[in-house]
Design an enzyme around this catalytic site. Structure first.
Site, PDB file in Angstrom:
ATOM      1  N   GLY A   1       1.472  -4.632  -4.251  1.00 22.79           N
ATOM      2  CA  GLY A   1       0.210  -3.948  -4.010  1.00 22.79           C
ATOM      3  C   GLY A   1      -0.886  -5.009  -4.038  1.00 22.79           C
ATOM      4  O   GLY A   1      -0.942  -5.829  -4.970  1.00 22.79           O
ATOM      5  N   ALA A   2      -1.747  -5.002  -3.016  1.00 20.43           N
ATOM      6  CA  ALA A   2      -2.667  -6.119  -2.835  1.00 20.43           C
ATOM      7  C   ALA A   2      -3.518  -6.441  -4.078  1.00 20.43           C
ATOM      8  O   ALA A   2      -3.552  -7.597  -4.527  1.00 20.43           O
ATOM      9  CB  ALA A   2      -3.547  -5.842  -1.610  1.00 20.43           C
TER      10      ALA A   2
ATOM     11  N   GLN B   1       8.581   2.452  -1.632  1.00 21.89           N
ATOM     12  CA  GLN B   1       7.456   2.487  -2.585  1.00 21.89           C
ATOM     13  C   GLN B   1       6.874   3.893  -2.702  1.00 21.89           C
ATOM     14  O   GLN B   1       6.340   4.268  -3.749  1.00 21.89           O
ATOM     15  CB  GLN B   1       6.350   1.516  -2.151  1.00 21.89           C
TER      16      GLN B   1
ATOM     17  N   ASP C   1      -3.846  -4.104   2.879  1.00 18.05           N
ATOM     18  CA  ASP C   1      -3.524  -5.454   2.408  1.00 18.05           C
ATOM     19  C   ASP C   1      -4.517  -6.474   2.926  1.00 18.05           C
ATOM     20  O   ASP C   1      -4.729  -7.518   2.313  1.00 18.05           O
ATOM     21  CB  ASP C   1      -2.100  -5.836   2.810  1.00 18.05           C
TER      22      ASP C   1
ATOM     23  N   ASN D   1      -1.567  -2.832   6.645  1.00 16.84           N
ATOM     24  CA  ASN D   1      -1.020  -2.114   5.493  1.00 16.84           C
ATOM     25  C   ASN D   1       0.492  -2.011   5.700  1.00 16.84           C
ATOM     26  O   ASN D   1       1.039  -2.459   6.718  1.00 16.84           O
ATOM     27  CB  ASN D   1      -1.670  -0.731   5.348  1.00 16.84           C
TER      28      ASN D   1
HETATM   29  O1  MRU Z   1       4.809  -4.696   0.058  1.00 10.93           O
HETATM   30  P1  MRU Z   1       3.891  -4.003  -0.909  1.00 10.93           P
HETATM   31  O2  MRU Z   1       4.557  -2.927  -1.689  1.00 10.93           O
HETATM   32  O3  MRU Z   1       3.132  -4.981  -1.761  1.00 10.93           O
HETATM   33  O4  MRU Z   1       2.825  -3.296   0.036  1.00 10.93           O
HETATM   34  C1  MRU Z   1       1.769  -2.604  -0.557  1.00 10.93           C
HETATM   35  C2  MRU Z   1       0.908  -1.898   0.417  1.00 10.93           C
HETATM   36  O5  MRU Z   1       1.058  -1.991   1.608  1.00 10.93           O
HETATM   37  C3  MRU Z   1      -0.251  -1.142  -0.161  1.00 10.93           C
HETATM   38  O6  MRU Z   1      -0.548  -0.031   0.618  1.00 10.93           O
HETATM   39  C4  MRU Z   1      -1.480  -2.053  -0.221  1.00 10.93           C
HETATM   40  O7  MRU Z   1      -1.171  -3.268  -0.820  1.00 10.93           O
HETATM   41  C5  MRU Z   1      -2.603  -1.424  -0.940  1.00 10.93           C
HETATM   42  S1  MRU Z   1      -2.270  -1.276  -2.658  1.00 10.93           S
HETATM   43  C6  MRU Z   1      -3.625  -0.639  -3.412  1.00 10.93           C
END
Ligand code: MRU
Length: 369
Positions: free
Chosen positions: A51-52, A226, A267, A277
């Site tokens: 998550g970013a 996720q 992201d 995203n």
């Molecule tokens: O690969 P991930 O699980 O890190 O991807 C996360 C996402 O795409 C989320 O939607 C994004 O980071 C926003 S989290 C607040």
């Protein structure tokens, strides 16, 4: 809604980065303690922390783990009390070896910064946090002790500000959610993906806290699930009604009129509003337009990259094909077949009805920076 405590997604305690290992959820809730740069990068790459915004916090603290790993001799330690206390004590840094030069300390930080920032390329928050830390060690500290204290303060500020930004954007976004709403979301954007409150899911939490009835529809989010594993877990523990669906069911769900709006996280957001995203987001945005459902993006301003004029320049992480061919050790496709596994896609700004940050909700045309 049940009591929703802030999740300890990423914390720095006694020189170690403590994370909820998100690869184990929902079967097991386990905190892991990472004491080496290699372990931090492995955890980031394997999505133990993800998550970013959470990547930004983990990256900032990961730099301190690298220093602790190199010179930790039991006489000093980085220790943060954020978010429980406002300010972390820096007394525990006093024993840092006097013989370590400023030059060696900065060289270690430079090397750790390059390694951490390269671990996952799409979420700009990781690079943003590491760059923000770098301004500290390239700044005007005159002693190693004061530099260490400044670094801990900066990492804590990144952590604390993320919580504050999520709360503020949640309040702005909640105004867009009608009462008795069905909200479709993709991937996980809750406390697990941030310092503990959430972006898109934080908007849902804020709407529920404001007394609205909300039913969350969580896309399972292939290949790493996720949505099914993490979003459903967070909603369930918060007492928010949630229905998990395979991505292939999103078109049918939207066509039936039970979704009031779609909200996703981001992201990286380019200056014109194009938004990267989790893979699959673009398909949901196209479907939302087809069925006349507003599609919102919720993200802290640390996710905006004004240096990129549009989404075409956003680097898209390509991940191991085995994530598509296997799940939990079981084959989901024949061994040896090719698999296509981009981790993110880019939704053009024209499909986004509003972008919600801690500064409010903005409508197109978007101009960031
Ligand atoms: O690969 P991930 O699980 O890190 O991807 C996360 C996402 O795409 C989320 O939607 C994004 O980071 C926003 S989290 C607040």
């Amino acid at each position: 809604m049940r009591e929703r405590m802030i999740l300890p997604t990423a914390r720095l305690q006694h020189g170690a980065l403590h994370l909820i290992d998100q690869t184990l959820l929902p079967a097991e809730y386990r905190i892991i303690e990472l004491t080496t740069l290699e372990a931090v990068c492995e955890a980031i790459y394997m999505l133990r922390v993800r998550g970013a915004p959470a990547l930004g916090v983990a990256g900032a603290y990961g730099l301190l783990v690298a220093v602790q790993e190199t010179w930790g001799d039991g006489s000093w330690e980085f220790h943060s009390t954020v978010p429980d206390d406002e300010i972390s004590s820096t007394e525990s840094l006093a024993g840092f070896p006097a013989g370590v030069s400023m030059h060696d300390l900065c060289a270690r930080l430079d090397q750790a910064a390059r390694t951490i920032a390269a671990t996952r390329p799409t979420a700009v928050n990781l690079k943003w946090a590491v760059d923000r830390m770098a301004t500290v060690w390239r700044g005007d500290a005159t002693t190693t002790h004061s530099l260490l204290a400044d670094l801990l303060d900066e990492a804590d500020a990144i952590h604390r500000e993320d919580l504050d930004m999520c709360r503020a954007l949640g309040a702005h976004g909640a105004a867009l959610i009608p009462d008795d709403a069905g909200v479709l979301t993709h991937c996980n954007t809750g406390g697990l993906a941030t310092s503990g409150y959430g972006t898109a899911l934080g908007v849902v939490f804020a709407a529920v806290e404001a007394g609205k009835q909300v039913h969350v529809f969580a896309d399972e989010t292939r290949p790493l699930l996720q949505g099914a594993r993490l979003t459903a877990w967070e909603c369930h523990r918060g007492g928010i009604p949630v229905t998990v669906l395979v991505e292939g069911a999103a078109a049918t769900l939207l066509s039936q009129g039970s979704v009031s709006c779609v909200i996703v996280g981001a992201d990286r957001i380019a200056a014109n509003g194009d938004t990267a995203n989790k893979i699959g987001t673009l398909g949901v945005a196209i479907l939302a337009q087809r069925y006349g459902v507003p599609f919102y993006v919720a993200a802290p301003s640390s996710t905006i990259d004004p240096a990129l004029s549009d989404g075409s320049a956003i680097p898209i992480e390509q991940r191991d094909a085995d994530e598509v061919r296997h799940f939990a050790g079981v084959a989901t496709a024949p061994d040896g077949v090719h698999a296509y596994n981009p981790a993110f896609d880019v939704t053009p700004a024209e499909l986004i009805a509003a972008i919600i940050t801690e500064n409010g909700a903005v409508r197109p045309p978007y101009r960031f920076g």
